[in-house]
Write a protein that holds these residues in place. Structure first.
Motif, short mmCIF file in Angstrom:
data_model
loop_
_atom_site.label_atom_id
_atom_site.label_comp_id
_atom_site.label_asym_id
_atom_site.label_seq_id
_atom_site.Cartn_x
_atom_site.Cartn_y
_atom_site.Cartn_z
N LEU A 88 -8.75 11.04 11.51
CA LEU A 88 -9.79 10.61 12.44
C LEU A 88 -10.40 9.28 12.01
CD1 LEU A 88 -11.67 11.15 14.88
CD2 LEU A 88 -13.16 12.43 13.30
N PHE A 89 -10.73 9.17 10.72
CA PHE A 89 -11.34 7.92 10.22
C PHE A 89 -10.40 6.74 10.36
CE2 PHE A 89 -14.13 10.69 7.31
CZ PHE A 89 -15.10 10.80 8.31
N LEU A 90 -9.11 6.98 10.13
CA LEU A 90 -8.14 5.90 10.26
C LEU A 90 -8.09 5.39 11.70
CD1 LEU A 90 -5.22 7.21 8.00
CD2 LEU A 90 -6.55 5.13 7.63
N TYR A 91 -8.08 6.31 12.65
CA TYR A 91 -8.05 5.90 14.06
C TYR A 91 -9.37 5.25 14.49
CZ TYR A 91 -3.52 7.68 15.51
OH TYR A 91 -2.16 7.86 15.69
N LEU A 92 -10.48 5.76 13.97
CA LEU A 92 -11.77 5.16 14.29
C LEU A 92 -11.87 3.72 13.79
CD1 LEU A 92 -14.32 8.08 13.68
CD2 LEU A 92 -13.72 7.02 15.86
N VAL A 93 -11.45 3.50 12.55
CA VAL A 93 -11.49 2.16 11.98
C VAL A 93 -10.54 1.23 12.74
CG1 VAL A 93 -11.01 0.74 9.95
CG2 VAL A 93 -12.23 2.91 9.71
N GLY A 94 -9.33 1.74 13.03
CA GLY A 94 -8.36 0.92 13.75
C GLY A 94 -8.82 0.59 15.16
N PHE B 84 0.83 -1.21 0.00
CA PHE B 84 0.00 0.00 0.00
C PHE B 84 0.87 1.26 0.00
CE2 PHE B 84 -2.11 3.38 2.39
CZ PHE B 84 -3.33 3.49 1.74
N SER B 85 1.92 1.25 0.82
CA SER B 85 2.80 2.42 0.93
C SER B 85 3.53 2.70 -0.37
CB SER B 85 3.82 2.20 2.06
OG SER B 85 3.17 2.01 3.29
N ALA B 86 3.81 1.65 -1.14
CA ALA B 86 4.48 1.83 -2.43
C ALA B 86 3.49 2.18 -3.53
CB ALA B 86 5.24 0.55 -2.79
N LEU B 87 2.25 1.66 -3.41
CA LEU B 87 1.26 1.83 -4.47
C LEU B 87 0.64 3.22 -4.50
CD1 LEU B 87 -0.34 0.39 -6.72
CD2 LEU B 87 -2.00 -0.29 -4.97
N ALA C 195 -1.40 0.18 13.98
CA ALA C 195 -1.46 0.23 12.52
C ALA C 195 -2.05 1.56 12.05
CB ALA C 195 -2.30 -0.93 12.00
N ALA C 196 -3.08 2.05 12.76
CA ALA C 196 -3.67 3.34 12.40
C ALA C 196 -2.64 4.45 12.51
CB ALA C 196 -4.87 3.63 13.30
N THR C 197 -1.77 4.39 13.52
CA THR C 197 -0.70 5.38 13.68
C THR C 197 0.27 5.33 12.51
OG1 THR C 197 -0.86 5.22 16.10
CG2 THR C 197 1.17 6.15 15.19
N LEU C 198 0.61 4.12 12.08
CA LEU C 198 1.51 3.96 10.92
C LEU C 198 0.88 4.53 9.66
CD1 LEU C 198 2.90 0.35 11.54
CD2 LEU C 198 4.12 2.51 11.82
N PHE C 199 -0.40 4.23 9.45
CA PHE C 199 -1.10 4.75 8.27
C PHE C 199 -1.21 6.27 8.33
CE2 PHE C 199 -2.73 0.40 7.55
CZ PHE C 199 -2.53 0.31 6.18
N CYS C 200 -1.47 6.81 9.52
CA CYS C 200 -1.56 8.27 9.66
C CYS C 200 -0.21 8.93 9.39
CB CYS C 200 -2.05 8.62 11.07
SG CYS C 200 -3.80 8.29 11.34
N THR C 201 0.85 8.29 9.86
CA THR C 201 2.19 8.82 9.60
C THR C 201 2.47 8.84 8.10
OG1 THR C 201 2.98 7.98 11.73
CG2 THR C 201 4.65 8.52 10.07
N PHE C 202 2.16 7.72 7.45
CA PHE C 202 2.36 7.63 6.00
C PHE C 202 1.52 8.67 5.27
CE2 PHE C 202 0.50 5.95 2.05
CZ PHE C 202 1.65 5.91 1.26
N VAL D 220 -8.39 1.57 0.64
CA VAL D 220 -7.91 0.21 0.91
C VAL D 220 -7.28 0.14 2.30
CG1 VAL D 220 -6.26 -1.58 0.18
CG2 VAL D 220 -7.60 -0.35 -1.52
N ALA D 221 -6.80 1.28 2.79
CA ALA D 221 -6.20 1.32 4.13
C ALA D 221 -7.17 0.82 5.20
CB ALA D 221 -5.76 2.75 4.46
N TYR D 222 -8.46 1.12 5.03
CA TYR D 222 -9.44 0.68 6.02
C TYR D 222 -9.56 -0.85 6.06
CZ TYR D 222 -10.72 5.61 5.60
OH TYR D 222 -10.69 6.98 5.57
N LEU D 223 -9.50 -1.48 4.90
CA LEU D 223 -9.56 -2.95 4.85
C LEU D 223 -8.33 -3.57 5.51
CD1 LEU D 223 -10.96 -3.68 1.28
CD2 LEU D 223 -12.09 -4.09 3.46
N ILE D 224 -7.18 -2.97 5.26
CA ILE D 224 -5.94 -3.48 5.85
C ILE D 224 -6.00 -3.34 7.37
CG2 ILE D 224 -3.42 -3.24 5.95
CD1 ILE D 224 -3.52 -2.16 3.09
N LEU D 225 -6.54 -2.22 7.84
CA LEU D 225 -6.69 -2.03 9.29
C LEU D 225 -7.59 -3.10 9.91
CD1 LEU D 225 -7.07 1.85 9.64
CD2 LEU D 225 -5.27 0.43 10.62
#
Length: 356
Positions: A166-172, A96-99, A133-140, A113-118
């Protein structure tokens, strides 16, 4: 639609079924990513991005191919199976990070797609894993956002940024809580079902479980041999050494039979009292005979001990035949007569039906 229902049911009941769905989704997203990249590349060609994307696709195909192989070929719980399934979300994050930078960055249609991975991560690592994982996605996302957006601190851009975070942390977080709750309830339900299907003394599958397995195998038309085995003169063991010693004999015999029967080819049940039932998924009498002879000899040569230290041995009699389309009660009655014949011949015998 008919094929989808069993798959969804299996995914709810087991990690394995869920992994099959995630594995299938990876191939779908690989195809979708190729389409998205191709559309964007035709609008703004960049040879470096093209080569990077090709390398990513090749890596993805290799990983997913190997992962699918172990997912379908390795036993659940094996080292490679565990590594490939639990390691899958880490591969997903790297891919995901490369794509995303190759398909438009924060404007990429693949960003959700990040939500599915979470959710996938939350399945194995629960709420703590989901939040990490949400923290990593937010950093990215933050890195991509600050690199791509020129006026970061305008109100509209800040609203977009904080909504995504916010949505990333909520899903995570919520995803982890929901998954943990559902898996806990499912685990407790399985434990109760396991207790209901186990014999408390020998820890073998019980009579109820035997009837269910027998019925299912007959309905499915499976080839199998049914075996009923009985400890010879068990009453004299209880009378001479006591019921505590008799219980030990039952437990140890259950362990001996379970150790000899291959897990993938048969199941062992405590039928009742001193009687055991075995369902062997085999269709060759010679294989069944070799297995039963091994069990009979192992039990006959095993020394049992009473509380006083005195040793003694026991023997078992067996009746067996291959199923031939009978109803469950008919098949049990047929094998029970063979067991009775083994007793009548002098015990410590294996008697088969003339059919099969």
């Amino acid at each position: 639609m008919k094929e989808l229902k069993p798959l969804l049911k299996n995914a709810y009941l087991s990690y394995h079924g869920l992994e099959i769905i995630f594995s299938s989704l990876r191939w779908v997203f690989l195809l979708l990513s190729t389409v998205v990249f191709t559309v964007r590349y035709t609008q703004n060609p960049d040879p470096l991005k093209f080569y990077l994307f090709v390398a990513l696709v090749v890596f993805g195909i290799l990983y997913m191919g190997v992962s699918d192989y172990y997912l379908h070929k390795s036993p659940e719980g094996s080292t490679m199976y565990t590594f490939m399934t639990k390691g899958g979300p880490f591969f997903d994050f790297i891919a995901f990070s490369a794509l995303i930078p190759l398909t438009g960055g924060i404007e990429s249609p693949l960003l959700p797609v990040a939500y599915l991975i979470l959710l996938h991560i939350a399945v194995y690592w629960r709420i703590v894993g989901g939040l990490i994982a949400a923290t990593l996605f937010c950093t990215f996302y933050s890195i991509i956002f600050y690199m791509q957006v020129s006026d970061v601190y305008t109100l509209s851009n800040l609203v977009v940024y904080f909504c995504h975070v916010l949505f990333l942390y909520l899903v995570g977080g919520l995803g982890g809580i929901i998954v943990s709750r559902e898996r806990k309830q499912h685990s407790e339900k399985n434990e109760l079902a396991e207790v209901a299907n186990r014999d408390y003394l020998t820890n073998l599958l019980n009579h109820r479980s035997f009837q269910e397995n027998l019925r299912k195998d007959l309905e499915n038309g499976s080839d199998f041999y049914l075996v009923l085995a009985d400890i010879d003169r068990f009453k004299s063991i209880n009378d001479q050494h006591g019921h505590v010693t008799g219980d030990k004999v039952l437990r140890q015999i259950g362990e001996i039979i379970s150790t000899i029967i291959p897990a993938k080819q048969g199941k062992v049940f405590r039928y009742g009292g001193e009687e055991f039932a075995i369902i062997l998924h085999m269709n060759r009498k010679k294989e069944v005979d070799n297995l039963l002879v091994t069990i009979k000899e192992a039990i006959a040569s095993h020394l049992f001990y009473c509380d006083g230290g005195e040793s003694f041995s026991v023997t078992m009699s067996f009746g067996s035949c291959i199923q031939n389309g009978e109803k469950p009660d008919q098949l049990v009655e047929k094998v029970d007569k063979l067991l009775y014949e083994a007793k009548h011949r002098g015990r410590n015998q294996i008697v088969y039906s003339n059919v099969g």
